[in-house]
Design an enzyme around this catalytic site. Structure first.
Site, PDB file in Angstrom:
ATOM      1  N   THR A 130       0.707  -1.451  -0.373  1.00  8.64           N
ATOM      2  CA  THR A 130       0.362   0.009  -0.548  1.00  8.64           C
ATOM      3  C   THR A 130       0.806   1.471  -0.185  1.00  8.64           C
ATOM      4  O   THR A 130       1.933   1.092   0.666  1.00  8.64           O
ATOM      5  CB  THR A 130      -0.987  -0.019   1.308  1.00  8.64           C
ATOM      6  OG1 THR A 130      -1.834   1.033   0.855  1.00  8.64           O
ATOM      7  CG2 THR A 130      -0.220   0.219   2.494  1.00  8.64           C
TER       8      THR A 130
ATOM      9  N   GLU B 267      -4.721  -3.356   3.363  1.00  3.96           N
ATOM     10  CA  GLU B 267      -4.772  -3.931   4.791  1.00  3.96           C
ATOM     11  C   GLU B 267      -5.887  -4.780   5.443  1.00  3.96           C
ATOM     12  O   GLU B 267      -5.420  -5.973   6.698  1.00  3.96           O
ATOM     13  CB  GLU B 267      -3.930  -3.008   5.640  1.00  3.96           C
ATOM     14  CG  GLU B 267      -2.939  -2.235   5.654  1.00  3.96           C
ATOM     15  CD  GLU B 267      -2.874  -0.862   4.887  1.00  3.96           C
ATOM     16  OE1 GLU B 267      -4.047  -1.285   3.847  1.00  3.96           O
ATOM     17  OE2 GLU B 267      -2.311  -0.239   5.377  1.00  3.96           O
TER      18      GLU B 267
ATOM     19  N   LYS C  15      -7.049  10.632  -2.320  1.00  3.68           N
ATOM     20  CA  LYS C  15      -7.319   9.735  -2.693  1.00  3.68           C
ATOM     21  C   LYS C  15      -7.950   9.832  -4.080  1.00  3.68           C
ATOM     22  O   LYS C  15      -8.848  11.024  -4.066  1.00  3.68           O
ATOM     23  CB  LYS C  15      -7.809   8.500  -2.030  1.00  3.68           C
ATOM     24  CG  LYS C  15      -8.271   7.101  -2.777  1.00  3.68           C
ATOM     25  CD  LYS C  15      -8.473   6.009  -1.064  1.00  3.68           C
ATOM     26  CE  LYS C  15      -7.336   5.054  -1.913  1.00  3.68           C
ATOM     27  NZ  LYS C  15      -7.929   3.921  -1.064  1.00  3.68           N
TER      28      LYS C  15
ATOM     29  N   TRP D 292      -3.391   6.540  -4.394  1.00  7.06           N
ATOM     30  CA  TRP D 292      -3.227   7.334  -3.285  1.00  7.06           C
ATOM     31  C   TRP D 292      -2.094   8.353  -3.828  1.00  7.06           C
ATOM     32  O   TRP D 292      -1.090   7.677  -4.267  1.00  7.06           O
ATOM     33  CB  TRP D 292      -1.904   7.279  -2.556  1.00  7.06           C
ATOM     34  CG  TRP D 292      -3.237   5.524  -1.140  1.00  7.06           C
ATOM     35  CD1 TRP D 292      -3.448   4.688  -1.113  1.00  7.06           C
ATOM     36  CD2 TRP D 292      -4.324   5.935  -0.277  1.00  7.06           C
ATOM     37  NE1 TRP D 292      -4.146   4.179  -0.282  1.00  7.06           N
ATOM     38  CE2 TRP D 292      -4.793   5.121  -0.052  1.00  7.06           C
ATOM     39  CE3 TRP D 292      -4.277   7.611  -0.201  1.00  7.06           C
ATOM     40  CZ2 TRP D 292      -5.716   5.757   0.812  1.00  7.06           C
ATOM     41  CZ3 TRP D 292      -5.447   8.158   0.898  1.00  7.06           C
ATOM     42  CH2 TRP D 292      -6.445   6.611   1.397  1.00  7.06           C
TER      43      TRP D 292
HETATM   44  P1  AMP Z   1      -6.099   1.105  -0.137  1.00  6.16           P
HETATM   45  O1  AMP Z   1      -5.617   0.439   1.016  1.00  6.16           O
HETATM   46  O2  AMP Z   1      -5.234   2.391  -1.000  1.00  6.16           O
HETATM   47  O3  AMP Z   1      -7.565   0.311  -0.209  1.00  6.16           O
HETATM   48  O4  AMP Z   1      -6.911   2.067   0.693  1.00  6.16           O
HETATM   49  C1  AMP Z   1      -7.741   1.966   2.350  1.00  6.16           C
HETATM   50  C2  AMP Z   1      -8.140   3.519   2.177  1.00  6.16           C
HETATM   51  O5  AMP Z   1      -8.965   3.633   1.219  1.00  6.16           O
HETATM   52  C3  AMP Z   1      -9.465   3.632   3.852  1.00  6.16           C
HETATM   53  O6  AMP Z   1      -8.115   3.846   4.825  1.00  6.16           O
HETATM   54  C4  AMP Z   1      -9.969   4.921   3.384  1.00  6.16           C
HETATM   55  O7  AMP Z   1      -9.466   6.242   3.459  1.00  6.16           O
HETATM   56  C5  AMP Z   1     -10.282   4.291   1.482  1.00  6.16           C
HETATM   57  N1  AMP Z   1     -11.552   4.409   1.276  1.00  6.16           N
HETATM   58  C6  AMP Z   1     -11.980   2.943   1.148  1.00  6.16           C
HETATM   59  N2  AMP Z   1     -13.281   2.536   0.750  1.00  6.16           N
HETATM   60  C7  AMP Z   1     -13.240   3.864   1.577  1.00  6.16           C
HETATM   61  C8  AMP Z   1     -15.567   4.182   1.104  1.00  6.16           C
HETATM   62  N3  AMP Z   1     -16.220   3.296   1.016  1.00  6.16           N
HETATM   63  N4  AMP Z   1     -15.448   5.508   1.469  1.00  6.16           N
HETATM   64  C9  AMP Z   1     -14.526   6.088   2.016  1.00  6.16           C
HETATM   65  N5  AMP Z   1     -13.205   5.644   1.918  1.00  6.16           N
HETATM   66  C10 AMP Z   1     -12.714   4.779   1.670  1.00  6.16           C
END
Ligand code: AMP
Length: 542
Positions: A185, A331, A440, A445
């Site tokens: 990540t 994670e 994001k 990211w």
């Molecule tokens: P990743 O590890 O790249 O999948 O990113 C995870 C992060 O994306 C989470 O900690 C949130 O900050 C954001 N995220 C994922 N799903 C959502 C959702 N349904 N609504 C708002 N933020 C989300």
């Protein structure tokens, strides 16, 4: 102890064997890079996966525990890799093609990748990375024409490799707690961090997301896997679909709205997944060119960023299509919560029902969520008290791969998500903010801190800060505020050029706002809350 259950390891091998035994005629359909369609059955896929597994061991010398990397779009070969690599006890390490080359080199070196499978359209990109990964021994080309020339070391063609394998290959016995997949990540501060999934966690995640309270998928379904296989194992859909016996449609690099709509129609897709940016694009395209017939789509699953309630309402009103909102992280394998209504909501007015469906939803069985306040105590589930979202569960990592860094874990072993929000009395989670200083954008990211440091290295820039601003299509975009040196001013294009060696194109700010000074906190840090307030008040802009 006598009288207990038999030991039956939950491994990905048992998933692919189950799919072959029970659903051999179900199909996997891929749109290849050249636009042609490839389709075959679970039974065909099973045979080729065995051959690939045999070749990995015998031809490429892959050992149990080795990381084998993929650098590829969604497709049937990538699916075969998802099963063949863990099947021999190695670890399927999916490289995120959208990261900047230096980040990718860091990740491949950190994972000690020696073998990588590269999709032909991504060859030029990977050729920039490979020279910085000295441990690479074999590069296997997927979808590449026979005579292709490349600077990559140890080149083999995918079909030649499979041709050397044997379908009689016997899967080794594996421990369900052995590693099976690895994703890094970039959604953390500092260098990218690895989340290492086990066979058991992968199996349990897949089984749970299949259930009616989650994605609700069965052998009557056809799933379109829009979420890339290099993003948290395509949200576990390749494993879930095979357990369910659902047809899988793999879009490859064809992710434009018109191509997605064509796939939804042609294959009569019933479920699909994707980040909000994808579905916003699909909605716009359907508005402009409404399909002649209602789509077969039962629901489209959205996560990665918040699904706007307005989009969900518009899809429903205009096309009778249902959005299903889910939350998760690299994670957390990734799916942790999903927002479905319960019978108790039946009598509520429709706008209230929509509001609940637009929350991030409730924990799936196997995952627990709590909200913790600044004083470290768990806050009440009152839908009001805000705190940090923390999780634990059967598919939540217990530490980062090859790292002693425990910052993201509490003393009692919960994972600190960096998301901020509330839980209501029924456990519906609402994310309101995040503590991670990251942006994001379109599901990827962008590190504001990295952009700031890089900008401040410019000789004419005295100070710079970067915040996330809302964006209709990308959900968030970076906005940079820059204090130039006395009397200086630098055009946006030049700043972008200056940043570009260190960042992927989509990571560069669209706008650089010159400011006289950046608000600071009492300890002299950039006060991003104050900068965001200035933006909200219309005081930042050109
Ligand atoms: P990743 O590890 O790249 O999948 O990113 C995870 C992060 O994306 C989470 O900690 C949130 O900050 C954001 N995220 C994922 N799903 C959502 C959702 N349904 N609504 C708002 N933020 C989300």
């Amino acid at each position: 102890m006598n009288g207990l259950m038999m030991q039956y390891p939950l491994t990905t091998n048992t998933i692919v064997e189950y799919g072959n035994r029970v659903f051999p005629h179900r199909e996997i359909v891929t749109k290849l890079p050249n636009g042609a369609w490839h389709r075959y059955t679970y039974a065909d896929m099973h045979t080729r996966t065995k051959k690939l597994a045999a070749a990995l061991v015998r031809k490429l010398g892959v050992q149990p525990g080795d990381r084998v990397a993929t650098f590829a779009f969604n497709g049937y070969q990538h699916l075969e890799l998802y099963y063949a690599i863990p099947g021999i006890g190695a670890v399927c390490h999916t490289l995120n093609i959208r990261l900047a080359p230096d980040q990718l080199a860091y990740i491949a070196n950190h994972a000690e990748d020696q073998v990588v499978f590269v999709d032909a359209p991504l060859l030029p990109l990977f050729e920039k990375i490979a020279p910085h990964v000295p441990g690479l021994r074999h590069c296997v080309l997927i979808n590449a024409p026979a005579g292709v020339t490349t600077t990559l070391p140890g080149v083999v063609h995918y079909e030649d490799l499979i041709g050397d394998g044997s379908p009689d290959f016997a899967w080794p016995d594996l421990d369900e707690n052995a590693a099976c997949g690895l994703c890094y990540t970039s959604g953390t501060t500092g260098e990218p961090k690895g989340a290492l999934y086990s066979h058991r966690s992968t199996y349990l995640h897949a089984l749970t997301i299949m259930t009616p309270n989650a994605a609700s998928v069965s052998s009557a379904d056809t799933a379109l896997l829009i979420v890339p296989q290099f993003h948290v194992m395509a949200w576990g859909f390749p494993f879930m679909c095979m357990l369910a016996g659902a047809n899988m449609v793999m879009p490859g690099l064809h992710l434009q709205p018109a191509a997605i709509i064509d796939m939804l129609q042609r294959e009569r897709v019933t479920v699909a997944n994707g980040v909000p940016t994808i579905w916003l694009g699909v909605y716009e395209a359907m508005k402009q060119n409404p399909p002649a017939e209602k789509l077969s789509l039962r629901h489209y699953m959205v996560g990665g960023s918040a699904l706007p309630a307005s989009l969900m309402a518009a899809f429903e009103k205009d096309f009778d299509l249902e959005g299903l909102h889910a939350w998760g992280m690299t994670e957390t394998s990734p799916l942790g919560t999903v927002a479905r209504l319960q019978p108790v909501h039946a009598a509520l007015p429709s706008d209230e029902r929509l509001r609940i469906r637009a929350t991030q939803g409730v924990e799936m069985p196997g995952v627990e969520v709590r909200v913790v306040g600044e004083d470290g105590t768990v806050v009440p589930r009152d839908g009001k008290t805000v705190g940090e979202i923390q999780v634990r569960g059967a598919w939540v990592i217990g530490g980062y791969y090859k790292s002693d860094n425990r910052e993201a874990f509490t003393a009692d072993g919960w994972f600190r998500t960096g998301d901020v929000g509330t839980l209501d009395p029924l456990g519906y989670m609402q994310i309101t903010d995040r503590t991670k200083d990251l942006i994001k954008s379109g599901g990827e990211w962008i590190s504001s801190v990295a952009l700031e440091s890089a900008l401040m290295a410019h000789p004419q820039v005295k100070e710079a800060t970067v915040i996330a601003i809302p964006h209709e299509k990308w959900i968030e975009r970076p906005l940079a505020c820059v204090v130039f040196a006395e009397g200086a001013s630098v055009p946006d294009d030049e700043l972008r050029r200056f940043l570009s060696p260190q960042f992927a194109v989509h990571q560069l700010p669209d706008v650089f706002v010159p400011v006289a000074e950046i608000p600071k906190t009492s300890v002299g840090k950039f006060d991003k809350k104050a900068v965001r307030r200035l933006y909200a008040a219309g005081k930042l802009g050109k």
